[in-house]
Write an enzyme that holds these catalytic residues in place. Structure first.
Site, mmCIF file in Angstrom:
data_model
loop_
_atom_site.group_PDB
_atom_site.id
_atom_site.type_symbol
_atom_site.label_atom_id
_atom_site.label_comp_id
_atom_site.label_asym_id
_atom_site.label_seq_id
_atom_site.Cartn_x
_atom_site.Cartn_y
_atom_site.Cartn_z
ATOM 1 N N LYS A 155 0.809 -1.337 -0.196
ATOM 2 C CA LYS A 155 -0.143 -0.093 0.141
ATOM 3 C C LYS A 155 0.946 1.206 -0.089
ATOM 4 O O LYS A 155 2.372 1.110 0.165
ATOM 5 C CB LYS A 155 -1.106 0.057 1.183
ATOM 6 C CG LYS A 155 -1.858 -1.249 1.138
ATOM 7 C CD LYS A 155 -2.980 -1.231 2.392
ATOM 8 C CE LYS A 155 -3.777 -2.425 2.660
ATOM 9 N NZ LYS A 155 -4.871 -2.363 3.778
ATOM 10 N N HIS A 175 -1.629 -5.580 1.276
ATOM 11 C CA HIS A 175 -2.963 -6.162 1.268
ATOM 12 C C HIS A 175 -2.505 -7.659 0.561
ATOM 13 O O HIS A 175 -1.725 -7.732 0.156
ATOM 14 C CB HIS A 175 -3.885 -5.462 0.279
ATOM 15 C CG HIS A 175 -4.979 -6.279 -0.316
ATOM 16 N ND1 HIS A 175 -6.121 -6.415 0.240
ATOM 17 C CD2 HIS A 175 -4.962 -6.840 -1.662
ATOM 18 C CE1 HIS A 175 -6.813 -7.406 -0.477
ATOM 19 N NE2 HIS A 175 -6.138 -7.598 -1.514
ATOM 20 N N THR A 216 -5.813 -7.788 10.801
ATOM 21 C CA THR A 216 -5.888 -6.549 10.168
ATOM 22 C C THR A 216 -5.460 -5.479 11.049
ATOM 23 O O THR A 216 -4.988 -4.305 10.508
ATOM 24 C CB THR A 216 -7.637 -6.101 9.927
ATOM 25 O OG1 THR A 216 -7.916 -7.400 9.038
ATOM 26 C CG2 THR A 216 -8.022 -5.006 9.181
ATOM 27 N N GLU A 270 -9.485 -10.260 -8.104
ATOM 28 C CA GLU A 270 -8.466 -8.903 -7.910
ATOM 29 C C GLU A 270 -7.276 -9.053 -8.801
ATOM 30 O O GLU A 270 -6.923 -7.974 -9.384
ATOM 31 C CB GLU A 270 -7.888 -8.886 -6.348
ATOM 32 C CG GLU A 270 -8.904 -8.715 -5.397
ATOM 33 C CD GLU A 270 -8.555 -8.932 -3.927
ATOM 34 O OE1 GLU A 270 -7.390 -9.158 -3.678
ATOM 35 O OE2 GLU A 270 -9.494 -8.755 -3.010
ATOM 36 N N ASN A 289 -1.705 -0.305 7.241
ATOM 37 C CA ASN A 289 -1.280 -1.531 7.434
ATOM 38 C C ASN A 289 -0.517 -2.255 6.354
ATOM 39 O O ASN A 289 -0.565 -3.143 6.198
ATOM 40 C CB ASN A 289 -2.489 -2.252 7.956
ATOM 41 C CG ASN A 289 -3.431 -2.400 7.031
ATOM 42 O OD1 ASN A 289 -3.451 -1.962 6.068
ATOM 43 N ND2 ASN A 289 -4.718 -2.817 7.674
ATOM 44 N N PHE A 295 -15.623 3.621 7.117
ATOM 45 C CA PHE A 295 -14.480 3.961 6.650
ATOM 46 C C PHE A 295 -14.025 3.611 5.399
ATOM 47 O O PHE A 295 -12.845 4.062 4.732
ATOM 48 C CB PHE A 295 -13.539 2.910 7.640
ATOM 49 C CG PHE A 295 -13.579 1.427 7.042
ATOM 50 C CD1 PHE A 295 -12.943 0.818 6.331
ATOM 51 C CD2 PHE A 295 -14.516 0.699 8.142
ATOM 52 C CE1 PHE A 295 -13.228 -0.391 5.971
ATOM 53 C CE2 PHE A 295 -14.763 -0.514 7.887
ATOM 54 C CZ PHE A 295 -14.278 -1.297 6.707
ATOM 55 N N ARG A 332 -2.219 -14.646 3.631
ATOM 56 C CA ARG A 332 -2.838 -13.994 4.797
ATOM 57 C C ARG A 332 -2.126 -13.995 6.249
ATOM 58 O O ARG A 332 -2.091 -13.316 7.181
ATOM 59 C CB ARG A 332 -4.225 -14.535 4.813
ATOM 60 C CG ARG A 332 -5.225 -14.257 3.509
ATOM 61 C CD ARG A 332 -5.452 -12.575 3.684
ATOM 62 N NE ARG A 332 -6.408 -11.937 4.675
ATOM 63 C CZ ARG A 332 -6.809 -10.837 4.784
ATOM 64 N NH1 ARG A 332 -6.838 -10.115 3.860
ATOM 65 N NH2 ARG A 332 -7.578 -10.795 6.000
ATOM 66 N N TYR A 348 -11.820 -2.585 -3.189
ATOM 67 C CA TYR A 348 -12.424 -2.599 -1.962
ATOM 68 C C TYR A 348 -13.962 -2.520 -1.877
ATOM 69 O O TYR A 348 -14.521 -2.215 -0.868
ATOM 70 C CB TYR A 348 -11.859 -1.361 -0.804
ATOM 71 C CG TYR A 348 -10.651 -1.916 -0.301
ATOM 72 C CD1 TYR A 348 -10.494 -2.806 0.199
ATOM 73 C CD2 TYR A 348 -9.491 -0.824 -0.524
ATOM 74 C CE1 TYR A 348 -9.015 -3.188 1.048
ATOM 75 C CE2 TYR A 348 -8.274 -1.130 -0.105
ATOM 76 C CZ TYR A 348 -8.043 -2.189 0.748
ATOM 77 O OH TYR A 348 -6.860 -2.474 1.217
HETATM 78 P P1 GTP Z 1 -6.554 -5.931 3.248
HETATM 79 O O1 GTP Z 1 -5.804 -6.819 2.850
HETATM 80 O O2 GTP Z 1 -6.224 -4.333 2.946
HETATM 81 O O3 GTP Z 1 -8.052 -5.948 2.473
HETATM 82 O O4 GTP Z 1 -7.164 -5.612 4.606
HETATM 83 P P2 GTP Z 1 -7.752 -6.880 5.444
HETATM 84 O O5 GTP Z 1 -8.284 -8.135 4.649
HETATM 85 O O6 GTP Z 1 -7.014 -7.346 6.486
HETATM 86 O O7 GTP Z 1 -9.025 -6.074 6.043
HETATM 87 P P3 GTP Z 1 -10.620 -5.856 5.547
HETATM 88 O O8 GTP Z 1 -10.402 -6.394 3.932
HETATM 89 O O9 GTP Z 1 -11.611 -6.149 6.261
HETATM 90 O O10 GTP Z 1 -10.556 -4.243 5.489
HETATM 91 C C1 GTP Z 1 -9.653 -3.498 4.446
HETATM 92 C C2 GTP Z 1 -8.994 -2.311 5.093
HETATM 93 O O11 GTP Z 1 -10.048 -1.583 5.605
HETATM 94 C C3 GTP Z 1 -7.919 -2.777 6.230
HETATM 95 O O12 GTP Z 1 -6.732 -3.228 5.827
HETATM 96 C C4 GTP Z 1 -8.042 -1.571 7.156
HETATM 97 O O13 GTP Z 1 -6.966 -0.630 6.682
HETATM 98 C C5 GTP Z 1 -9.499 -0.823 6.731
HETATM 99 N N1 GTP Z 1 -10.394 -1.290 7.847
HETATM 100 C C6 GTP Z 1 -11.094 -2.213 7.899
HETATM 101 N N2 GTP Z 1 -11.836 -2.440 9.024
HETATM 102 C C7 GTP Z 1 -11.755 -0.929 9.397
HETATM 103 C C8 GTP Z 1 -12.527 -0.386 10.481
HETATM 104 O O14 GTP Z 1 -13.302 -0.880 11.326
HETATM 105 N N3 GTP Z 1 -12.069 1.089 10.804
HETATM 106 C C9 GTP Z 1 -11.228 1.591 10.005
HETATM 107 N N4 GTP Z 1 -10.786 2.850 10.097
HETATM 108 N N5 GTP Z 1 -10.589 1.036 9.166
HETATM 109 C C10 GTP Z 1 -10.811 -0.329 8.675
HETATM 110 MG MG MG Z 2 -9.451 -7.484 3.054
#
Ligand code: GTP
Ligand code: MG
Length: 149
Positions: A9, A115, A91, A126, A112, A57, A85, A49
């Site tokens: 990212k 992805h 996350t 994707e 973070n 968010f 993963r 996303y």
């Molecule tokens: P990705 O690999 O980036 O998809 O992350 P993930 O699969 O671990 O998490 P997810 O797909 O649920 O969410 C995508 C991204 O949204 C996360 O990496 C976070 O940066 C952000 N995110 C998810 N949940 C929250 C939340 O509750 N609050 C905020 N501020 N950001 C969130």
């Molecule tokens: Mg995700």
């Protein structure tokens, strides 16, 4: 063999973590079969996303992903979707185990660093979103015989 989509990212690129992150996958034995750097448009970031559309968010997430260059990579290898993963970590970086990428390199939920596709179906979607068919390269590693039984 199985493929997944991972992406450094904008925060990871700005912090100079591209080589450190990709190096973990290469040294483990996963194969890079596609790679590109680009600044995603808002449209591409929203579509990536899409499952989060409507969440509070979402806007910030899309703005962040399209704020600067990312490095998108197609990785290949046995069980690579689940393995990526696990290597990525939880996350919320403060809940990610040490030894994982987020556990070693991140502290903030929105920053973070990387992805990874969360399932084989997400990976297929994707890879199709970020890469044209001809941008994913089929090649055989000369180390394959040492890595796979
Ligand atoms: P990705 O690999 O980036 O998809 O992350 P993930 O699969 O671990 O998490 P997810 O797909 O649920 O969410 C995508 C991204 O949204 C996360 O990496 C976070 O940066 C952000 N995110 C998810 N949940 C929250 C939340 O509750 N609050 C905020 N501020 N950001 C969130
Ligand atoms: Mg995700």
């Amino acid at each position: 063999s199985e493929q997944t989509y991972i992406m450094i990212k904008p925060d990871g690129v700005q912090r100079g973590l591209v080589a450190a992150i990709l190096g973990r996958f290469e040294t483990r034995g996963f194969q890079i079969v596609g790679m590109k750097m680009l600044t995603p448009t808002k449209e591409l970031a929203s579509s990536h996303y899409g499952e989060h559309e409507g969440k509070p968010f979402f806007g910030g997430l899309v703005d962040f992903l399209s704020s600067g260059p990312v490095v998108g990579v197609v990785l290949q290898g046995k069980g690579v979707v689940a393995a990526a993963r696990m290597m990525l970590g939880a996350t919320k970086p403060l809940e990610s185990a040490p030894g994982t990428i987020r556990g070693d390199f991140a502290i903030d939920m929105g920053r973070n660093v990387m992805h990874a596709s969360d399932s084989v179906d997400s990976a297929t979607r994707e890879i199709g979103l970020w890469f044209k068919k001809e941008e994913v390269v089929s090649w055989t590693s000369c180390a394959a015989g040492s890595l796979l039984e």
